[in-house]
Design a protein around this motif. Structure first.
Motif, PDB file in Angstrom:
ATOM      1  N   GLU A   1      32.308 -33.077 -78.574  1.00 27.23           N
ATOM      2  CA  GLU A   1      32.585 -33.625 -77.250  1.00 27.23           C
ATOM      3  C   GLU A   1      32.526 -35.141 -77.352  1.00 27.23           C
ATOM      4  OE1 GLU A   1      33.116 -34.011 -74.133  1.00 27.23           O
ATOM      5  OE2 GLU A   1      33.857 -32.047 -73.592  1.00 27.23           O
ATOM      6  N   SER A   2      32.983 -35.809 -76.307  1.00 26.05           N
ATOM      7  CA  SER A   2      32.983 -37.269 -76.318  1.00 26.05           C
ATOM      8  C   SER A   2      31.583 -37.825 -76.534  1.00 26.05           C
ATOM      9  CB  SER A   2      33.561 -37.801 -75.003  1.00 26.05           C
ATOM     10  OG  SER A   2      33.645 -39.207 -75.030  1.00 26.05           O
ATOM     11  N   ALA A   3      30.578 -37.213 -75.893  1.00 26.39           N
ATOM     12  CA  ALA A   3      29.200 -37.681 -76.041  1.00 26.39           C
ATOM     13  C   ALA A   3      28.726 -37.572 -77.487  1.00 26.39           C
ATOM     14  CB  ALA A   3      28.278 -36.890 -75.119  1.00 26.39           C
ATOM     15  N   ASP A   4      29.151 -36.517 -78.196  1.00 22.53           N
ATOM     16  CA  ASP A   4      28.769 -36.343 -79.598  1.00 22.53           C
ATOM     17  C   ASP A   4      29.333 -37.472 -80.455  1.00 22.53           C
ATOM     18  OD1 ASP A   4      27.588 -33.852 -78.927  1.00 22.53           O
ATOM     19  OD2 ASP A   4      29.538 -32.865 -79.122  1.00 22.53           O
TER      20      ASP A   4
ATOM     21  N   ARG B   1      34.810 -28.776 -69.034  1.00 18.98           N
ATOM     22  CA  ARG B   1      34.076 -29.318 -70.185  1.00 18.98           C
ATOM     23  C   ARG B   1      32.605 -29.421 -69.832  1.00 18.98           C
ATOM     24  NH1 ARG B   1      36.044 -35.069 -70.476  1.00 18.98           N
ATOM     25  NH2 ARG B   1      34.537 -35.228 -72.177  1.00 18.98           N
ATOM     26  N   ASN B   2      31.767 -29.239 -70.834  1.00 17.31           N
ATOM     27  CA  ASN B   2      30.333 -29.466 -70.658  1.00 17.31           C
ATOM     28  C   ASN B   2      30.064 -30.940 -70.949  1.00 17.31           C
ATOM     29  OD1 ASN B   2      27.596 -29.319 -70.447  1.00 17.31           O
ATOM     30  ND2 ASN B   2      27.283 -27.913 -72.136  1.00 17.31           N
ATOM     31  N   ALA B   3      30.152 -31.751 -69.898  1.00 19.52           N
ATOM     32  CA  ALA B   3      30.050 -33.206 -70.063  1.00 19.52           C
ATOM     33  C   ALA B   3      29.589 -33.830 -68.755  1.00 19.52           C
ATOM     34  CB  ALA B   3      31.399 -33.800 -70.473  1.00 19.52           C
TER      35      ALA B   3
ATOM     36  N   TYR C   1      27.862 -29.918 -65.885  1.00 16.93           N
ATOM     37  CA  TYR C   1      26.696 -29.679 -66.733  1.00 16.93           C
ATOM     38  C   TYR C   1      25.616 -29.015 -65.893  1.00 16.93           C
ATOM     39  CZ  TYR C   1      24.997 -34.034 -64.581  1.00 16.93           C
ATOM     40  OH  TYR C   1      24.626 -35.001 -63.674  1.00 16.93           O
TER      41      TYR C   1
ATOM     42  N   THR D   1      30.762 -36.209 -67.207  1.00 13.57           N
ATOM     43  CA  THR D   1      31.900 -36.595 -66.378  1.00 13.57           C
ATOM     44  C   THR D   1      32.640 -35.391 -65.803  1.00 13.57           C
ATOM     45  OG1 THR D   1      33.225 -36.728 -68.399  1.00 13.57           O
ATOM     46  CG2 THR D   1      32.291 -38.784 -67.541  1.00 13.57           C
TER      47      THR D   1
ATOM     48  N   SER E   1      42.686 -33.915 -77.350  1.00 11.01           N
ATOM     49  CA  SER E   1      42.409 -34.912 -76.309  1.00 11.01           C
ATOM     50  C   SER E   1      43.591 -35.865 -76.134  1.00 11.01           C
ATOM     51  CB  SER E   1      41.156 -35.721 -76.672  1.00 11.01           C
ATOM     52  OG  SER E   1      41.385 -36.491 -77.843  1.00 11.01           O
TER      53      SER E   1
ATOM     54  N   ASN F   1      27.433 -42.959 -71.385  1.00  7.32           N
ATOM     55  CA  ASN F   1      26.741 -42.794 -72.660  1.00  7.32           C
ATOM     56  C   ASN F   1      26.127 -44.077 -73.202  1.00  7.32           C
ATOM     57  OD1 ASN F   1      27.064 -39.893 -73.920  1.00  7.32           O
ATOM     58  ND2 ASN F   1      28.955 -40.327 -72.804  1.00  7.32           N
TER      59      ASN F   1
ATOM     60  N   ASP G   1      33.280 -41.890 -69.642  1.00  7.41           N
ATOM     61  CA  ASP G   1      32.364 -41.376 -70.671  1.00  7.41           C
ATOM     62  C   ASP G   1      31.574 -42.513 -71.311  1.00  7.41           C
ATOM     63  OD1 ASP G   1      32.734 -38.488 -70.794  1.00  7.41           O
ATOM     64  OD2 ASP G   1      34.780 -38.926 -71.412  1.00  7.41           O
TER      65      ASP G   1
END
Length: 286
Positions: free
Chosen positions: A179-182, A46-48, A53, A50, A154, A205, A201
């Motif tokens: 994503e979770s950040a979004d 994932r691009n995250a 990146y 956690t 998820s 964030n 996460d």
């Protein structure tokens, strides 16, 4: 007649041996052997923050650091590719596109039906997240007419799906692209009311969105692990377990997790607001 029966019997034996031999030839070599022969370990992620990146100069992230060490132990090159959505990760392994998933995946009952997991290397908790000032929910029953948005594919979607019989009026949907950040950003700016996020996460964030708050703890101590193709052939899983045991004993696992997560554990709301206020007033929205 006896001669004909004996000859027929021998033909059947030869045919059976031929079929068994063909089956043996067609069986692929163990996955670990394939990786070693090609000299490349293919990983999806994932691009995250956690997981993986692109930092100022190069790829980084806890999953990246862990998998780099695993590839070095195997003596192979690493190709690590972030996918668009969490829901794409397991299909990439099942199709043979990748050898493994390293993306902060929690071990769930549904996923156990699809892939093999390594031994766990981290524990996370699932939290219902809301925006400060909108009222802290006391239970999921209190917000049955308000929508929760989670990542498609998820563990959070699995948690909510399991609650359908208990809370039939609970409204939620999964987002294929987020994503979770979004989703955490959407909660912070009021675009959506609630999301579910892993503790890792959330801790990262909330440094950028100090309005975020934990409403409810939904799951305690979810185990995070790497995922591999399903089946009885577990050679690469065994190699991963050996590597994880090694770095757990020598302290490298702890050093990696502390490097990325420890400084997010302490949170100062006033200090964070004061820090980001000048940037919020001067930087463009897009």
């Amino acid at each position: 007649w006896e001669h004909q029966c004996s000859e027929l019997h021998m033909r059947l034996i030869v045919a059976l041996v031929s079929v068994l031999g063909l089956t043996t030839v067609q069986q692929p070599p163990p996955l670990l052997e394939q990786v070693l022969e090609t000299g490349v370990l293919r990983v999806v992620t994932r691009n995250a923050p956690t997981a993986y990146y692109i930092g100022a100069d190069a790829p980084t992230g806890p999953e990246y650091d862990l998998v780099v060490g695993f590839a070095e132990e195997l003596g192979v090159q690493l190709t690590m590719r972030p996918l668009r959505a969490v829901a794409d990760l397991i299909p990439a392994v099942r199709s043979g596109e990748a050898h493994m998933v390293a993306a902060g995946l929690s071990i769930t009952e549904d996923r156990l039906q699809q892939v093999n997991f390594s031994q766990p290397y981290q524990q996370v908790e699932q939290h219902l997240i809301y925006r400060r000032g909108t009222g802290k929910p006391q239970s999921l029953a209190d917000i049955q007419e308000q929508e929760i948005v989670v990542m498609a594919g998820s563990s959070h979607a699995e948690t909510l799906d399991a609650l359908d019989n208990e809370l039939p009026l609970l409204e939620w949907r999964s987002d294929d692209d987020a994503e979770s950040a979004d989703l955490l950003e959407d909660v912070a700016d009021g675009t959506i009311e609630y999301t579910i996020a892993d503790s890792t996460d959330f801790n990262i964030n909330r440094q950028f969105h100090p309005e975020l708050r934990i409403g409810l703890a939904l799951e305690v101590a979810n185990s995070v692990a790497w995922a591999f193709p399903s089946g009885r052939e577990r050679s690469l899983v065994h190699a991963a377990d050996h590597y994880l045991q090694t770095i757990r004993r020598n302290g490298e696992l702890t050093r990696i997790l502390v490097r990325y997560h420890s400084h997010h554990a302490d949170f100062d709301y006033a200090g964070t607001r004061a820090l980001i206020r000048p940037y919020a007033s001067t930087l463009p929205d897009h």
